[in-house]
Write a protein that holds these residues in place. Structure first.
Motif, short mmCIF file in Angstrom:
data_model
loop_
_atom_site.label_atom_id
_atom_site.label_comp_id
_atom_site.label_asym_id
_atom_site.label_seq_id
_atom_site.Cartn_x
_atom_site.Cartn_y
_atom_site.Cartn_z
N THR A 1 0.63 -1.15 -0.06
CA THR A 1 -0.10 0.00 0.25
C THR A 1 0.77 1.27 0.03
OG1 THR A 1 -0.10 0.30 2.47
CG2 THR A 1 -1.78 -1.11 1.31
N PRO A 2 0.30 2.20 -0.61
CA PRO A 2 1.23 3.57 -0.45
C PRO A 2 1.62 4.01 0.83
CG PRO A 2 -0.83 3.85 -2.04
CD PRO A 2 -0.94 2.58 -1.51
N ASP A 3 0.90 3.89 2.04
CA ASP A 3 0.87 4.09 3.10
C ASP A 3 2.22 3.34 3.83
OD1 ASP A 3 -0.99 6.03 3.28
OD2 ASP A 3 -2.39 5.05 4.56
N THR A 4 2.19 2.11 3.32
CA THR A 4 3.51 1.34 3.89
C THR A 4 4.66 1.61 3.17
OG1 THR A 4 2.05 -0.63 3.94
CG2 THR A 4 4.29 -1.18 3.87
N ILE A 5 4.66 2.19 2.06
CA ILE A 5 5.69 2.70 1.14
C ILE A 5 6.15 3.95 1.89
CG2 ILE A 5 6.72 3.67 -0.97
CD1 ILE A 5 4.70 2.03 -2.25
N ALA A 6 4.92 4.74 2.30
CA ALA A 6 5.20 6.05 3.18
C ALA A 6 6.07 5.91 4.43
CB ALA A 6 4.02 6.80 3.37
N ALA A 7 5.68 4.70 5.19
CA ALA A 7 6.31 4.42 6.56
C ALA A 7 7.59 3.83 6.23
CB ALA A 7 5.13 3.21 7.05
N ILE A 8 8.08 3.35 5.28
CA ILE A 8 9.27 2.91 4.74
C ILE A 8 10.25 3.95 4.73
CG2 ILE A 8 10.89 1.68 3.08
CD1 ILE A 8 8.69 -0.28 2.57
N ILE A 9 9.60 5.05 3.79
CA ILE A 9 10.34 6.43 3.71
C ILE A 9 10.77 7.18 5.24
CG2 ILE A 9 10.18 8.88 2.84
CD1 ILE A 9 8.38 7.55 0.49
N ALA A 10 9.60 7.22 6.02
CA ALA A 10 9.61 7.79 7.18
C ALA A 10 10.68 7.18 8.16
CB ALA A 10 8.37 7.66 7.78
N ASP A 11 10.71 5.70 8.09
CA ASP A 11 11.93 4.97 9.06
C ASP A 11 13.27 5.39 8.42
OD1 ASP A 11 10.20 3.87 10.50
OD2 ASP A 11 10.12 1.95 9.23
N GLU A 12 13.34 5.43 7.18
CA GLU A 12 14.74 5.76 6.64
C GLU A 12 14.94 7.21 6.88
OE1 GLU A 12 16.29 3.11 5.61
OE2 GLU A 12 17.98 4.30 4.96
N ALA A 13 14.04 8.27 6.41
CA ALA A 13 14.34 9.71 6.83
C ALA A 13 14.80 9.76 8.26
CB ALA A 13 13.29 10.32 6.47
N ALA A 14 14.20 9.01 9.30
CA ALA A 14 14.37 9.07 10.54
C ALA A 14 15.84 8.90 10.95
CB ALA A 14 13.62 8.22 11.38
N ILE A 15 16.33 7.74 10.21
CA ILE A 15 17.78 7.31 10.46
C ILE A 15 18.63 8.57 9.85
CG2 ILE A 15 19.65 5.83 9.51
CD1 ILE A 15 17.53 3.65 9.28
N GLY A 16 18.25 9.17 8.93
CA GLY A 16 19.05 10.13 8.31
C GLY A 16 19.19 11.60 8.92
N MET A 17 17.82 11.77 9.58
CA MET A 17 17.77 13.06 10.38
C MET A 17 18.63 13.15 11.77
SD MET A 17 14.23 14.38 11.98
CE MET A 17 13.70 13.11 13.00
N VAL A 18 18.42 11.72 12.52
CA VAL A 18 18.86 11.45 13.70
C VAL A 18 20.44 11.59 13.75
CG1 VAL A 18 19.14 10.03 15.85
CG2 VAL A 18 16.83 10.76 14.65
N ASN A 19 21.01 10.79 12.44
CA ASN A 19 22.47 10.50 12.17
C ASN A 19 23.21 11.50 11.59
OD1 ASN A 19 22.45 8.05 13.93
ND2 ASN A 19 21.29 7.32 12.34
N CYS A 20 22.44 12.89 11.28
CA CYS A 20 22.99 13.84 10.36
C CYS A 20 23.68 13.21 9.26
CB CYS A 20 23.89 14.61 11.21
SG CYS A 20 23.59 15.08 12.67
N LYS A 21 23.08 12.34 8.53
CA LYS A 21 23.52 11.93 7.12
C LYS A 21 22.43 11.81 6.35
CE LYS A 21 24.19 7.32 6.65
NZ LYS A 21 23.44 6.82 5.56
N THR A 22 22.83 11.54 4.96
CA THR A 22 21.90 11.38 3.76
C THR A 22 21.37 10.01 3.78
OG1 THR A 22 23.34 12.91 2.66
CG2 THR A 22 21.45 11.54 1.48
N THR A 23 20.03 9.94 3.83
CA THR A 23 19.66 8.76 3.45
C THR A 23 18.34 8.82 2.62
OG1 THR A 23 17.89 9.09 5.42
CG2 THR A 23 19.69 7.51 5.95
N ALA A 24 18.05 7.64 1.69
CA ALA A 24 17.31 7.69 0.53
C ALA A 24 16.48 6.36 0.53
CB ALA A 24 17.93 8.17 -0.58
N VAL A 25 15.25 6.67 -0.25
CA VAL A 25 14.67 5.29 -0.43
C VAL A 25 14.28 5.13 -1.84
CG1 VAL A 25 12.12 4.18 -0.09
CG2 VAL A 25 13.24 5.30 1.74
N ARG A 26 14.73 4.18 -2.56
CA ARG A 26 14.48 4.08 -4.14
C ARG A 26 13.85 2.48 -4.16
NH1 ARG A 26 18.62 4.30 -9.38
NH2 ARG A 26 19.71 3.87 -7.54
N VAL A 27 12.44 2.38 -3.88
CA VAL A 27 12.16 1.29 -3.87
C VAL A 27 10.99 1.12 -5.09
CG1 VAL A 27 11.95 0.66 -1.52
CG2 VAL A 27 10.13 1.79 -2.54
#
Lengths: 451, 89
Positions: free
Chosen positions: A375-401
């Motif tokens: 579902t689009p919401d699950t993809i959105a949640a994958i994006i949010a998880d990955e962005a959280a890793i980037g945000m907290v660790n001051c690094k670039t993260t990305a999602v290309r699924v």
């Protein structure tokens, strides 16, 4: 005279170990192409790109031949189109077409920058652009798109996560007759960088000069071959071998960038110190981790070995070039790495492990095929998880699924070439819809307050 | 400006002469030669001055490579800068 041993080593690295320059990317600012009339704006975009980049491919090919090292890609990145198209007040798809035509006419295989930066909210131009991504990627061949939805300074725009979940799904749907390829040209970032030479996430930031050359190096095969010579080295020595190898690889990147910049009359920006794999045999990041001592990439120990690899690559490369930038680190795109493909097929490499790996290496969940009914919401949640890793660790993260429309776990998508092929990887079935639909902004972490 | 010509393959009569002749055709001056034959495998590295070439350097690269193939040898002609940057700090 240069030592024969050194000459033969360089030739062996190029011939047998896949040493190459992954990309020379010319960044072009389109700020001076803004026009309320979209036809005029697109014409200016086409003219500017084809003027600035007219010699890019020729210069790349000449350098390739003179130095005897392959330069795999010559590419372009432009100012995020949402900024350029905002003045037009209509769908920016004609910009994508103008970019595509310009890229084709100058002979580059990809052009990045069909992008929007919405980490703190949307402008009208951003909404138009994001909404047009599926169509733009379906009706063009070479255009790549990216959207930045979060940063350490701003937090994460959860509305943008939700929107991008839908856009990724729509892009896969609209390109399903081409193995959902549209989604392979779409990246969602947290902490996007402005001078990234690698696709699909390259764009030319607004703080960059009018035109710039950035270089991305590669060479996983060389690192693996260097490690194979020392089967009994301890882990500190392993780090040291990687550093020395990375130094050599990066020096070539610096040389190529300097030559290209001089011949094109364009300033040299950065070298992106990356280990970028390809699906070719002997060009795999996963195989380096296996050389260090894992039976298969994805098993316990993967995160630690990858952290060591990523750090050693940077330490070796940092002294080898004048300016470092881009994403700089080891890439782990599943479908583009023979070792990752095998590990994903066998089930040893899972999306959870990949997520952990993205905390210690360059970028994020990259080129991962997911079930078509996600579902689009699950993809959105994958994006949010990955962005959280980037945000907290001051690094670039990305999602290309890539949602494999009509396919499920056990099946594969195959694009061939540098994009490779990937098995559909299983996801959790429980829903995150309530979280995603709350909307709003995840606040920036405390350590963003550095002033 | 100098380039390295590296020749690797099975030893035979006249390899050095043929490579040197080809270089002369392009007005590339041979500065230094080092060669070894280890169990039949011939490895020669040649440093040539390419600052006064009478044709494009890239043509010499292709020409030598094609000549190598016809003799069953690998001939790589590369600008010396790539070796310098990789192996000298």
């Amino acid at each position: 005279m240069i030592k024969t041993y050194d000459i033969l080593e360089t030739i062996r690295m190029i011939q047998n170990e896949c040493l190459d320059i992954r990309t020379i990317t010319m960044g072009i600012s389109l700020l001076d192409c803004i026009d309320a009339d979209i036809d005029k704006a697109c014409e200016k975009v086409y003219t500017k790109i084809t003027t600035k980049a007219k010699n890019l491919v020729k210069v790349g090919e000449d350098i390739e031949k003179e130095l005897g090292i392959p330069i795999i890609n010559k590419r372009l990145s432009v100012t995020p189109i949402a900024i350029i198209s905002a003045a037009c007040g209509c769908s920016p798809v004609p910009f994508a077409k103008a970019m595509d035509k310009a890229a084709k006419d100058v002979g580059v295989n990809l052009i990045g920058g069909y992008s929007a930066l919405v980490q703190k909210g949307f402008s009208a131009g951003d909404i138009e652009l994001i909404g047009s991504i599926p169509e733009a990627l379906a009706c063009t061949e070479r255009v790549c798109s990216s959207v930045n939805i979060g940063s350490t300074k701003t937090g994460i725009n959860l509305d943008a996560c939700k929107l991008m979940g839908q856009i990724i799904k729509d892009t896969a749907e609209i390109t399903k007759d081409k193995a959902c390829f549209g989604a392979a040209k779409l990246v969602v970032f947290c902490n996007a960088v402005e001078d990234n030479p690698f696709m699909a996430g390259a764009f030319h930031g607004v703080g960059e000069p009018d035109c710039m050359i950035n270089v991305g190096v590669s060479g996983p095969g060389v690192v693996r071959a260097a490690l194979a010579k020392y089967p009994d080295a301890d882990i500190t020595q392993i780090s040291d071998i990687i550093k020395k190898t990375s130094f050599k690889i990066t020096r070539v990147g610096q040389l190529v960038g300097t030559m290209a910049s001089k011949r094109l009359g364009v300033p040299f920006g950065i070298v992106d110190l990356s280990l970028a794999p390809t699906p070719a045999v002997g060009d795999s990041v996963a195989h380096i981790l296996e050389e260090i001592g894992l039976e298969q990439c994805g098993t316990h120990g993967t995160t630690a070995t990858l952290a060591l690899l990523n750090d050693a690559v940077k330490k070796g490369g940092v002294m080898a070039c004048s300016s470092i930038g881009g994403l700089s680190g080891a890439f782990i795109p599943v479908s583009e790495d023979a070792g990752m493909i095998d590990a994903a097929r066998s089930g040893v490499l899972t999306i959870e492990k990949l997520e952990a790996m993205t905390a210690v290496c360059s970028v994020g969940l990259d080129m991962i095929v997911i079930p078509g009914d996600t579902t689009p919401d699950t993809i959105a949640a994958i994006i949010a998880d990955e962005a959280a890793i980037g945000m907290v660790n001051c690094k670039t993260t990305a999602v290309r699924v890539v949602p494999a429309i009509g396919k499920d776990v056990g099946e594969e998508l195959d694009w061939g070439g540098l994009f490779g092929c990937g098995p559909v990887m299983p996801l959790k079935k429980a829903s995150a819809s309530k979280f995603i639909n709350r909307g709003g902004q995840i606040p920036a972490p405390l350590h963003s307050l550095k002033n | 400006m100098r380039a390295v010509v590296a020749v690797i393959g099975k030893d035979a009569v006249g390899i050095l002469a043929k490579v040197a002749t080809k270089c002369a055709e392009y007005n590339a001056n041979v500065v230094e030669v080092s060669q070894s034959v280890l169990e039949d495998i011939f490895a020669m590295t040649m440093l040539v001055d390419i600052s006064r070439l009478n044709k494009e350097f890239t043509l010499l690269v292709d020409d030598l490579s094609a000549m190598g193939r016809s003799m069953g040898l690998e001939i790589h002609t590369m600008h010396e800068d790539i070796f310098k940057v990789m192996h000298e700090v």
